[in-house]
Scaffold this motif. Structure first.
Motif, PDB file in Angstrom:
ATOM      1  N   PHE A  12       0.858  -1.180   0.000  1.00 31.37           N
ATOM      2  CA  PHE A  12       0.000   0.000   0.000  1.00 31.37           C
ATOM      3  C   PHE A  12       0.896   1.232   0.000  1.00 31.37           C
ATOM      4  CE2 PHE A  12      -2.693  -2.938   2.728  1.00 31.37           C
ATOM      5  CZ  PHE A  12      -3.406  -3.404   1.640  1.00 31.37           C
ATOM      6  N   PRO A  13       0.447   2.305  -0.617  1.00 33.16           N
ATOM      7  CA  PRO A  13       1.266   3.528  -0.594  1.00 33.16           C
ATOM      8  C   PRO A  13       1.202   4.204   0.771  1.00 33.16           C
ATOM      9  CG  PRO A  13      -0.715   3.859  -1.899  1.00 33.16           C
ATOM     10  CD  PRO A  13      -0.736   2.446  -1.450  1.00 33.16           C
ATOM     11  N   LYS A  14       1.505   3.450   1.802  1.00 27.09           N
ATOM     12  CA  LYS A  14       1.549   3.970   3.162  1.00 27.09           C
ATOM     13  C   LYS A  14       2.924   3.638   3.738  1.00 27.09           C
ATOM     14  CE  LYS A  14      -3.221   2.649   4.130  1.00 27.09           C
ATOM     15  NZ  LYS A  14      -4.157   2.460   5.208  1.00 27.09           N
ATOM     16  N   SER A  15       3.102   3.950   4.999  1.00 29.88           N
ATOM     17  CA  SER A  15       4.382   3.649   5.619  1.00 29.88           C
ATOM     18  C   SER A  15       4.539   2.135   5.775  1.00 29.88           C
ATOM     19  CB  SER A  15       4.468   4.315   6.987  1.00 29.88           C
ATOM     20  OG  SER A  15       3.586   3.679   7.882  1.00 29.88           O
ATOM     21  N   ILE A  16       5.777   1.714   5.970  1.00 32.80           N
ATOM     22  CA  ILE A  16       6.058   0.295   6.166  1.00 32.80           C
ATOM     23  C   ILE A  16       5.248  -0.237   7.348  1.00 32.80           C
ATOM     24  CG2 ILE A  16       7.886  -1.315   6.849  1.00 32.80           C
ATOM     25  CD1 ILE A  16       9.841   0.557   5.321  1.00 32.80           C
ATOM     26  N   TYR A  17       5.243   0.560   8.425  1.00 32.47           N
ATOM     27  CA  TYR A  17       4.503   0.151   9.621  1.00 32.47           C
ATOM     28  C   TYR A  17       3.033  -0.042   9.301  1.00 32.47           C
ATOM     29  CZ  TYR A  17       2.794   0.242  14.428  1.00 32.47           C
ATOM     30  OH  TYR A  17       2.188  -0.080  15.605  1.00 32.47           O
ATOM     31  N   GLU A  18       2.460   0.957   8.609  1.00 33.90           N
ATOM     32  CA  GLU A  18       1.035   0.899   8.303  1.00 33.90           C
ATOM     33  C   GLU A  18       0.703  -0.292   7.406  1.00 33.90           C
ATOM     34  OE1 GLU A  18      -1.677   2.521   9.324  1.00 33.90           O
ATOM     35  OE2 GLU A  18      -0.355   3.388  10.835  1.00 33.90           O
ATOM     36  N   ASN A  19       1.617  -0.623   6.499  1.00 32.19           N
ATOM     37  CA  ASN A  19       1.390  -1.768   5.635  1.00 32.19           C
ATOM     38  C   ASN A  19       1.154  -3.037   6.443  1.00 32.19           C
ATOM     39  OD1 ASN A  19       1.665  -1.923   2.525  1.00 32.19           O
ATOM     40  ND2 ASN A  19       2.972  -0.209   3.131  1.00 32.19           N
ATOM     41  N   ILE A  20       1.992  -3.241   7.450  1.00 33.23           N
ATOM     42  CA  ILE A  20       1.880  -4.453   8.266  1.00 33.23           C
ATOM     43  C   ILE A  20       0.704  -4.343   9.215  1.00 33.23           C
ATOM     44  CG2 ILE A  20       3.115  -6.029   9.803  1.00 33.23           C
ATOM     45  CD1 ILE A  20       4.521  -5.636   7.187  1.00 33.23           C
ATOM     46  N   ALA A  21       0.528  -3.141   9.796  1.00 29.61           N
ATOM     47  CA  ALA A  21      -0.474  -2.982  10.861  1.00 29.61           C
ATOM     48  C   ALA A  21      -1.894  -2.998  10.314  1.00 29.61           C
ATOM     49  CB  ALA A  21      -0.228  -1.671  11.612  1.00 29.61           C
ATOM     50  N   TYR A  22      -2.037  -2.766   8.986  1.00 30.74           N
ATOM     51  CA  TYR A  22      -3.387  -2.616   8.439  1.00 30.74           C
ATOM     52  C   TYR A  22      -4.258  -3.846   8.701  1.00 30.74           C
ATOM     53  CZ  TYR A  22      -7.231  -1.848   5.298  1.00 30.74           C
ATOM     54  OH  TYR A  22      -8.499  -1.700   4.802  1.00 30.74           O
ATOM     55  N   GLY A  23      -3.743  -5.028   8.355  1.00 33.50           N
ATOM     56  CA  GLY A  23      -4.529  -6.249   8.508  1.00 33.50           C
ATOM     57  C   GLY A  23      -4.945  -6.491   9.952  1.00 33.50           C
TER      58      GLY A  23
ATOM     59  N   GLY B 215      12.504  -6.607  -4.235  1.00 27.70           N
ATOM     60  CA  GLY B 215      12.565  -7.778  -3.375  1.00 27.70           C
ATOM     61  C   GLY B 215      12.093  -7.477  -1.969  1.00 27.70           C
ATOM     62  N   GLN B 216      12.469  -6.283  -1.479  1.00 27.63           N
ATOM     63  CA  GLN B 216      12.026  -5.892  -0.135  1.00 27.63           C
ATOM     64  C   GLN B 216      10.508  -5.694  -0.121  1.00 27.63           C
ATOM     65  OE1 GLN B 216      14.581  -2.454   0.229  1.00 27.63           O
ATOM     66  NE2 GLN B 216      15.790  -3.432   1.829  1.00 27.63           N
ATOM     67  N   GLN B 217       9.987  -5.115  -1.209  1.00 23.27           N
ATOM     68  CA  GLN B 217       8.540  -4.914  -1.281  1.00 23.27           C
ATOM     69  C   GLN B 217       7.813  -6.254  -1.199  1.00 23.27           C
ATOM     70  OE1 GLN B 217       7.077  -2.578  -4.537  1.00 23.27           O
ATOM     71  NE2 GLN B 217       8.399  -0.846  -4.092  1.00 23.27           N
ATOM     72  N   GLN B 218       8.350  -7.255  -1.924  1.00 26.33           N
ATOM     73  CA  GLN B 218       7.678  -8.546  -1.923  1.00 26.33           C
ATOM     74  C   GLN B 218       7.741  -9.177  -0.528  1.00 26.33           C
ATOM     75  OE1 GLN B 218       5.266  -9.776  -3.222  1.00 26.33           O
ATOM     76  NE2 GLN B 218       5.869 -10.706  -5.154  1.00 26.33           N
ATOM     77  N   ARG B 219       8.875  -9.010   0.161  1.00 25.82           N
ATOM     78  CA  ARG B 219       8.956  -9.550   1.536  1.00 25.82           C
ATOM     79  C   ARG B 219       8.029  -8.778   2.458  1.00 25.82           C
ATOM     80  NH1 ARG B 219      14.793  -9.324   3.123  1.00 25.82           N
ATOM     81  NH2 ARG B 219      15.184  -8.334   1.115  1.00 25.82           N
ATOM     82  N   LEU B 220       7.861  -7.464   2.165  1.00 21.19           N
ATOM     83  CA  LEU B 220       6.903  -6.664   2.933  1.00 21.19           C
ATOM     84  C   LEU B 220       5.494  -7.220   2.736  1.00 21.19           C
ATOM     85  CD1 LEU B 220       6.530  -4.054   4.663  1.00 21.19           C
ATOM     86  CD2 LEU B 220       6.013  -2.880   2.536  1.00 21.19           C
ATOM     87  N   CYS B 221       5.188  -7.596   1.488  1.00 18.59           N
ATOM     88  CA  CYS B 221       3.858  -8.145   1.212  1.00 18.59           C
ATOM     89  C   CYS B 221       3.669  -9.491   1.931  1.00 18.59           C
ATOM     90  CB  CYS B 221       3.640  -8.320  -0.292  1.00 18.59           C
ATOM     91  SG  CYS B 221       3.516  -6.738  -1.142  1.00 18.59           S
ATOM     92  N   ILE B 222       4.747 -10.269   2.002  1.00 19.76           N
ATOM     93  CA  ILE B 222       4.649 -11.536   2.734  1.00 19.76           C
ATOM     94  C   ILE B 222       4.453 -11.263   4.227  1.00 19.76           C
ATOM     95  CG2 ILE B 222       5.931 -13.623   3.393  1.00 19.76           C
ATOM     96  CD1 ILE B 222       7.233 -13.539   0.598  1.00 19.76           C
ATOM     97  N   ALA B 223       5.206 -10.266   4.748  1.00 20.07           N
ATOM     98  CA  ALA B 223       5.047  -9.910   6.162  1.00 20.07           C
ATOM     99  C   ALA B 223       3.623  -9.433   6.428  1.00 20.07           C
ATOM    100  CB  ALA B 223       6.047  -8.805   6.534  1.00 20.07           C
ATOM    101  N   ARG B 224       3.089  -8.675   5.478  1.00 24.86           N
ATOM    102  CA  ARG B 224       1.730  -8.160   5.605  1.00 24.86           C
ATOM    103  C   ARG B 224       0.727  -9.310   5.671  1.00 24.86           C
ATOM    104  NH1 ARG B 224      -0.003  -4.486   0.659  1.00 24.86           N
ATOM    105  NH2 ARG B 224      -0.409  -6.492  -0.328  1.00 24.86           N
ATOM    106  N   ALA B 225       0.968 -10.340   4.842  1.00 26.42           N
ATOM    107  CA  ALA B 225       0.079 -11.496   4.855  1.00 26.42           C
ATOM    108  C   ALA B 225       0.218 -12.274   6.158  1.00 26.42           C
ATOM    109  CB  ALA B 225       0.374 -12.390   3.659  1.00 26.42           C
ATOM    110  N   ILE B 226       1.458 -12.400   6.664  1.00 26.68           N
ATOM    111  CA  ILE B 226       1.695 -13.143   7.905  1.00 26.68           C
ATOM    112  C   ILE B 226       1.031 -12.456   9.090  1.00 26.68           C
ATOM    113  CG2 ILE B 226       3.487 -13.799   9.557  1.00 26.68           C
ATOM    114  CD1 ILE B 226       5.381 -14.114   7.212  1.00 26.68           C
TER     115      ILE B 226
END
Lengths: 415, 259
Positions: free
Chosen positions: B104-115, B159-170
């Protein structure tokens, strides 16, 4: 290999030259278009400012008024400007002012004093009752004819006197702060823009409050929820057509619909705002839909795959990303509504309104209608006032655009 | 069919699943069991229906108006297409990572915290912080981003974005993670990093990965299914599929005869 490669033959190089020439021509044409637009804009703003600057000024006589010789007094507890004016009028303030001018500047000058000049004195007294003691000098407005004479514009019989008083620095043109606080009047020396400006502000508030939420919700529904079928196609075509309907038709609609339901609200900003909202809404819907379409589907997928419900996807992701685009569309629609005259004429906002509206249901006029009305007046003084009103309208527009750009940047930064 | 494909302890079980786009059939009667302890890879040539089938597993196909799913897909024995199934809850249980990194075009924190936030998984800021850290650690991204959690997620490398997406899913604690060609937009080094990560996550979640690269399937998965023209041709132990395929078509694909 004795043969020259095809990309190095003279024919190829000639073609290459032609391509560069075409690019140069295109660049020059683009630059020319920009320069032309800038020149037109500079010309427009230049003439406006040049003509309008006089509209912010008015000719005033510098007159000492000796209050002690008549002994005016305010009844206790009166502080409201209107009440003070009435009380002082009863005690002979108009005659005192007239007499003061006659004594200081002569009979002929007194005859050219604006008949409402004493009201200015009354207003200042209302602000500061201590003025009623001693002698004080006031800058009092003159008649329209005398003001024209000072400008060297007609009224040959008055011009010598005007020149003489100007040479003594008793008569001069000065910035007229009252232009920004007064309302419409029949005398160009007495008119102000505040009534129309306030009318415009109130009308715009109603327009924005109605058109923005309805337009955004309609755009969201059509893009995110509505099924694609014949009915939504029909709605889409209708909305696009609505954006192209001449504005006076919306005025007729407002007249028939809104004034039919609220017949006593003729000329009210509420009705004007509702009419303009009808006109602005399709613009917001179209801009909103385009902005929403431009949100990448991968963001929707990402949110949905996390288990966001459709409404969360819309309000957490789609809407914030689309908001800058929606705001741009909104400001285009609002700017158009602000400059609109025709539909408001139909619902009676062209009435002569001498007091600023107190609320959304009071009779009012708006800036473009005021400009239209003044441009129709015969008195020469209205020409300058018209240009001044146009400047106020442009500044208001500029302010609105500035706010929109600020909001847009703010939302873009946040993401 | 492989014998252990119908074991009773499967996390997800599909029976005769067919997916249609309008009149066109994209997936034809696929029956497969997915286990929590393995990484399952779907391989096959382009357009063979493996991604479509994957998207049927968490009902992402619902967003395509013309898509229609037939057959039975069960998660822990419950049919996910039954009318009482809450699709929001299903997607919280079955997470997904897409082909193109889509932070998401938000901060790294917000990406993970959203879910976690929309599902109410955290009480208060501290708990949320803990979830964010844990998810980023599991995705192997914590050390790289811990000092710039407020930077935009889109500013990271691919690559970091994709790992961010995996972290977001986790972060929403799913039971199954579906990965749709997660490395196809990444360079070999980033790909290797993601593959390591998949290996580390194995056992914690049931992982299904769609991939074009047979080497990748061989490296990361324990079970492999080969799809061809909408049908699942063969499913079994990855080592068996690659060294000793039973079907001629599988053998031809693996040896590079087509695809």
């Amino acid at each position: 290999m004795s043969e020259v490669a095809t990309t190095r033959t003279p024919a190829f190089e000639a073609r290459l030259k032609k391509r560069y020439a075409a690019e140069r021509r295109f660049r020059l044409a683009g630059l020319g278009a920009i320069l032309f637009s800038v020149a037109v804009l500079v010309f427009l703003l230049g003439t406006m400012t040049f003509n309008g600057i006089g509209g912010f000024q008015r000719a005033t006589l510098s007159v000492p008024v000796d209050f002690d010789q008549v002994g005016l007094s305010l009844p206790p507890g009166v502080s409201d400007t209107g009440a003070v004016s009435r009380a002082l009028e009863g005690q002979g303030l108009p005659d005192l002012v007239q007499f003061s001018v006659e004594r200081a500047l002569g009979k002929q000058a007194a005859a050219e004093l604006n008949s409402d000049a004493w009201r200015l004195v009354a207003e200042q007294v209302a602000e500061d009752p201590a003025l009623l003691q001693g002698t004080h000098t006031f800058d009092l407005p003159v008649t329209e004819n005398f003001a024209s004479a000072l400008a060297g514009d007609g009224h040959a019989e008055l011009q010598p006197l005007a020149r003489q008083l100007a040479a003594q620095e008793k008569l001069e043109r000065s910035f007229d702060a009252g232009f920004l606080t007064r309302s419409d009047a029949t005398d160009p020396q007495q008119v102000g823009i505040w009534g129309a400006l306030k009318g415009s502000i109130l009308t715009m508030i109603v327009t924005l409050a109605l058109a923005f939420p309805i337009g955004v919700l309609a755009a969201l529904y059509l893009e995110e929820y509505a099924p694609r079928n014949r009915w939504t196609d029909l709605i889409e075509v209708s909305i696009n057509n609505l954006a192209a309907v001449p504005s006076i038709i919306f005025g007729l609609l407002g007249l028939a619909l809104f004034l039919g339901v609220f017949p006593h609200m003729r000329s009210a900003p509420l009705i004007g705002g509702m009419t303009l909202a009808l006109m602005t809404m399709p613009v917001i819907v179209i801009a909103g839909r385009n902005a929403i379409k431009a949100v990448p589907p991968s963001i929707r997928d990402g949110a949905m795959a996390l288990g966001a419900s459709p409404v969360q996807v819309v309000f957490h992701h789609v809407l914030p990303l689309a908001l800058p685009g929606i705001l741009t569309g909104t400001i285009i629609g609002m700017a158009r509504a602000l400059g609109e005259t025709a539909p408001l004429l139909m619902i009676g906002m062209r009435a002569f309104v001498a007091t600023p509206p107190d609320g959304f249901t009071n009779p009012a006029t708006v800036l473009p209608v005021q400009i239209f009305l003044w441009s129709d007046e015969i008195d020469r003084g209205f020409v300058e006032r018209t240009s001044a009103a146009i400047i106020v309208l442009l500044l208001f527009l500029l302010l609105m655009n500035g706010v929109a750009i600020y909001l847009r940047n703010k939302f873009e930064k946040k993401w | 069919m492989v014998t252990d494909s119908s074991s009773p302890d499967a996390k997800m079980r599909t029976r005769d699943v067919s997916v249609f786009y309008g009149a066109k059939q994209a997936v034809d009667s696929v029956s497969i069991d997915i286990h929590s302890e393995y990484v399952t890879a779907f391989i096959g040539p382009s357009g063979c229906g493996k991604s479509t089938f994957l998207r049927a597993l968490n009902r992402m196909n619902d967003t395509i108006p013309s898509a229609r799913v037939e057959g039975c897909i069960e998660l822990d024995g419950e049919d996910i297409y039954r009318s009482s199934m809450d699709v929001v809850q299903l997607r919280a249980r079955v997470g997904m990572v897409f082909q193109k990194p889509n932070p998401f075009p938000k901060s790294i924190y917000e990406n993970i915290a959203y879910g976690p936030r929309i599902h109410g998984l955290a009480e208060g800021k501290q708990e949320l912080d803990a979830i964010v850290e844990k998810s980023l650690r599991r995705a192997g991204l914590w050390d790289e981003v811990k000092d710039r959690l407020s930077d935009s997620g889109t500013a990271l490398s691919g690559g970091q974005q994709q790992r961010l997406c995996i972290a977001r899913a986790i972060a929403v604690q799913p039971e199954v993670i579906l990965m749709d060609e997660p490395c196809s937009a990444l360079d070999p080094i980033a790909t290797a990093r993601i593959e390591e990560l998949i290996d580390e996550l194995r056992g914690r979640y049931a992982i299904v990965i769609v991939t074009h690269s047979m080497q990748q399937a061989a490296r990361v998965s324990q079970r492999t299914a080969f799809f061809h023209l909408g049908k699942m041709v063969e499913y079994g132990h990855t080592s068996d599929i690659f060294t000793n395929p039973r079907e001629e078509r599988t053998k031809d694909y693996i040896t590079g005869r087509y695809g």
